[in-house]
Design an enzyme around this catalytic site. Structure first.
Site, mmCIF file in Angstrom:
data_model
loop_
_atom_site.group_PDB
_atom_site.id
_atom_site.type_symbol
_atom_site.label_atom_id
_atom_site.label_comp_id
_atom_site.label_asym_id
_atom_site.label_seq_id
_atom_site.Cartn_x
_atom_site.Cartn_y
_atom_site.Cartn_z
ATOM 1 N N ASP A 39 -5.703 -3.834 -2.568
ATOM 2 C CA ASP A 39 -4.679 -3.461 -1.595
ATOM 3 C C ASP A 39 -4.060 -4.686 -0.916
ATOM 4 O O ASP A 39 -4.759 -5.574 -0.447
ATOM 5 C CB ASP A 39 -5.313 -2.560 -0.537
ATOM 6 C CG ASP A 39 -4.276 -1.805 0.265
ATOM 7 O OD1 ASP A 39 -3.474 -2.467 0.951
ATOM 8 O OD2 ASP A 39 -4.271 -0.568 0.216
ATOM 9 N N SER A 84 0.838 -1.202 0.000
ATOM 10 C CA SER A 84 0.000 0.000 0.000
ATOM 11 C C SER A 84 0.879 1.261 0.000
ATOM 12 O O SER A 84 1.667 1.454 -0.919
ATOM 13 C CB SER A 84 -0.952 -0.033 1.198
ATOM 14 O OG SER A 84 -1.954 0.954 1.074
#
Length: 557
Positions: A402, A258
């Site tokens: 993610d 991320s």
């Protein structure tokens, strides 16, 4: 070659395009004056027909040029695609048609691979035998070794890269054909940095890794956390202050998820900005991305499952990281191995996926899916595709979201990958950065009830997402397994836990203050970690590495 064959070729191309559903903008330019016994008016009429057909199916800015000077076509045919790729195919006109048909479905349009036409729909195919691939590979390797000029060597190495790109199985044959030995011999003799860069990229694809500069493996792992990544930047500044070195000089392997993938890409792959510049960039991009009206955000969430503007996010990533391939970062002699972790969500069970700027040595397999066949910005885009924040990222047959969905602390993945690259090598230092935590006692049950009663559904959803993974569980495990002088975890306590999308200047300033306070309180720990990172290799170890390298150059290993 007859005029009749000219029109037959045109009809075949048109029919194939129609059946395959190819919608790229194709512009065919005919060498009219070089075709004997054909009037210019007739050529113009036929050209307009093809242009009319192809442009009516246009969705992209792909351009193809097909020269139909038949005298030249028997010698050389050129297929060209902009902006990135050029094919020069030396084939006869009959085989050119087959190759042209085979390449059309594979064109990259808007950074997406068009689906290939099913075999049952196509009557034209190109079968390349194993013998042809091996023979071509051996010819390229021999020409690399015998080439005299730097320009010639560079062309031959690029041919090798293109050959392995076109035929993935060629990598196996290259390794068996002593490609690593040949490239190491050339690298040892040549000083031209451009050629050496191409060699480094080729060796990275072949799975070769150079001896480590330190006494062991130095690993940097960065958690996810959105804008809270400014905490990590402040702590990284401390390491550069203590050591006097840039971050990419301190670590052999950098892994992020991320927001950590953004830092891994900028620090290890791009390396054009200082930490101060990165900090300002974080705030600037955060303001552009996370400034969104509630009405528009809610509408986006309903239609695209993304509250924020994904197209703008992709545009900003491409502006900052460019169009560089992940593996291309290996050309830089100072570039460490880097990786970014995403989550594949369209598999029968969700899986972690590792975007790499390297391949593992021949015969070595990772426990995690992954590839180097991606752009640098694509790796970040996939790793940071937080559900409800941004749209999922589709690449090939996989849907990426993610990486924090599965592994918001990628430290264990980083150690696993590094050990596959450098087996039988001790770990010198592991530095793991978190993006903030709050003491469990900071909110009691009464506080939770009060917040829940007044918070919007959007806030509830984002808070659930923020707490989906437990980064400290990985830390506890590694802290028990690794010696304290090897493993260092830095994760500041925060005055207030902020969401990934926080952009208020006073809240960002509070993050920086929390980080500064944490650094002051843990000065000794930072000094110990810096000392561990700066440990030099012993003379005996240098001798062993030199002997091993010479054995590889001579083909003994």
């Amino acid at each position: 070659m007859s005029t009749q064959y000219h029109w037959k070729l045109s009809r075949q191309l048109k029919d194939y395009l129609s059946k395959s559903g190819f919608r790229g903008s194709l512009i065919f330019e005919y060498s009219k004056t070089s075709i004997p016994n054909i009037s210019l008016d007739k050529c113009k009429q036929k050209e307009d027909e093809i242009k009319s057909y192809t442009t009516s199916h246009s969705i992209s800015k792909v351009q193809c040029t097909l020269k139909t000077d038949y005298h030249e076509l028997t010698k050389q045919s050129k297929f060209r695609r902009t902006p990135n790729l050029r094919y020069n195919l030396k084939e006869t006109s009959s085989s050119f048609l087959k190759i042209f048909m085979n390449l059309i479905p594979k064109l990259n349009v808007n950074n997406k691979i068009l689906p290939a036409t099913p075999k049952w729909k196509s009557n034209i195919s190109v079968d390349v035998s194993k013998h042809s691939i091996v023979s071509r590979m051996q010819h390229i390797l021999n020409s690399i070794y015998t080439a005299e000029s730097n320009a010639s060597k560079l062309r031959r190495i690029d041919e090798l890269l293109n050959h392995m790109e076109q035929y993935p199985e060629a990598r196996h044959y290259a390794i068996k054909g002593k490609a690593i030995t040949i490239l190491l011999k050339v690298r040892e003799k040549i000083k031209d940095e451009q050629v050496r860069g191409s060699i480094r990229e080729t060796l990275a694809i072949l799975g070769y890794v150079d001896p480590l500069p330190g006494k062991g493996i130095r690993i940097l792992s960065i958690d996810g956390g959105g804008v809270r990544g400014v905490l990590v930047i402040e702590m990284l500044k401390k390491f550069e202050e203590i050591t006097g070195k840039r971050i990419y000089e301190l670590f052999d392997y950098i892994c992020g998820v991320s927001t950590g993938s953004i830092l891994a890409a900028v620090l290890g792959g791009h390396k054009t900005k200082t930490l101060d510049e990165i900090s300002e960039l974080y705030k600037e991009i955060g303001t552009k991305i996370f400034t969104q009206s509630t009405l528009k955000g809610t509408s986006n969430l309903m239609w695209s499952h993304a509250y924020y503007d994904t197209a703008l996010w992709e545009e900003l990533l491409q502006q900052q990281l460019g169009d560089k391939d992940l593996i291309h970062t290996a050309r830089d002699p100072n570039s460490p191995k880097i990786s970014a972790v995403s989550t594949i969500v369209n598999h029968e069970r969700i899986l972690a996926y590792v975007f790499r700027n390297y391949t593992l040595p021949y015969g070595v397999e990772s426990q995690y899916m992954g590839s180097y066949r991606h752009k640098l910005w694509e790796a970040v885009r996939a790793s940071a595709a937080a559900p409800s924040y941004f749209e999922e990222f589709k690449h090939g047959e996989y849907l990426h979201q993610d990486g924090g969905i599965m592994v918001n602390n990628p430290c264990a993945i980083a150690i696993h990958e590094a050990k596959q690259l450098w087996p039988n090598t001790p770990i010198q230092c592991v530095v793991s950065f978190g993006t903030g935590r709050t003491p469990y006692s900071i909110t009691g049950n009464d506080d939770i009830k009060e917040v829940t009663s007044v918070s919007s559904w959007k806030e509830k959803f984002f808070k659930i997402l923020d707490s989906a993974t437990d980064t400290e569980a990985v830390h506890t495990m590694l802290n028990d397994l690794l010696p304290e002088h090897v493993y260092f975890r830095f994760n500041p306590y925060l005055t207030e836990m902020l969401t990934m999308a926080e952009i208020r200047p006073d809240k960002i300033a509070q993050l920086e203050q929390d980080s500064a306070m944490y650094i002051r309180r843990n000065e000794e720990k930072f000094q110990q970690a810096a000392k561990a990172l700066l440990q030099e290799k012993k003379i005996s170890q240098r001798i062993v590495d030199w002997v091993k390298l010479q054995s590889q150059v001579k083909g003994l290993l």
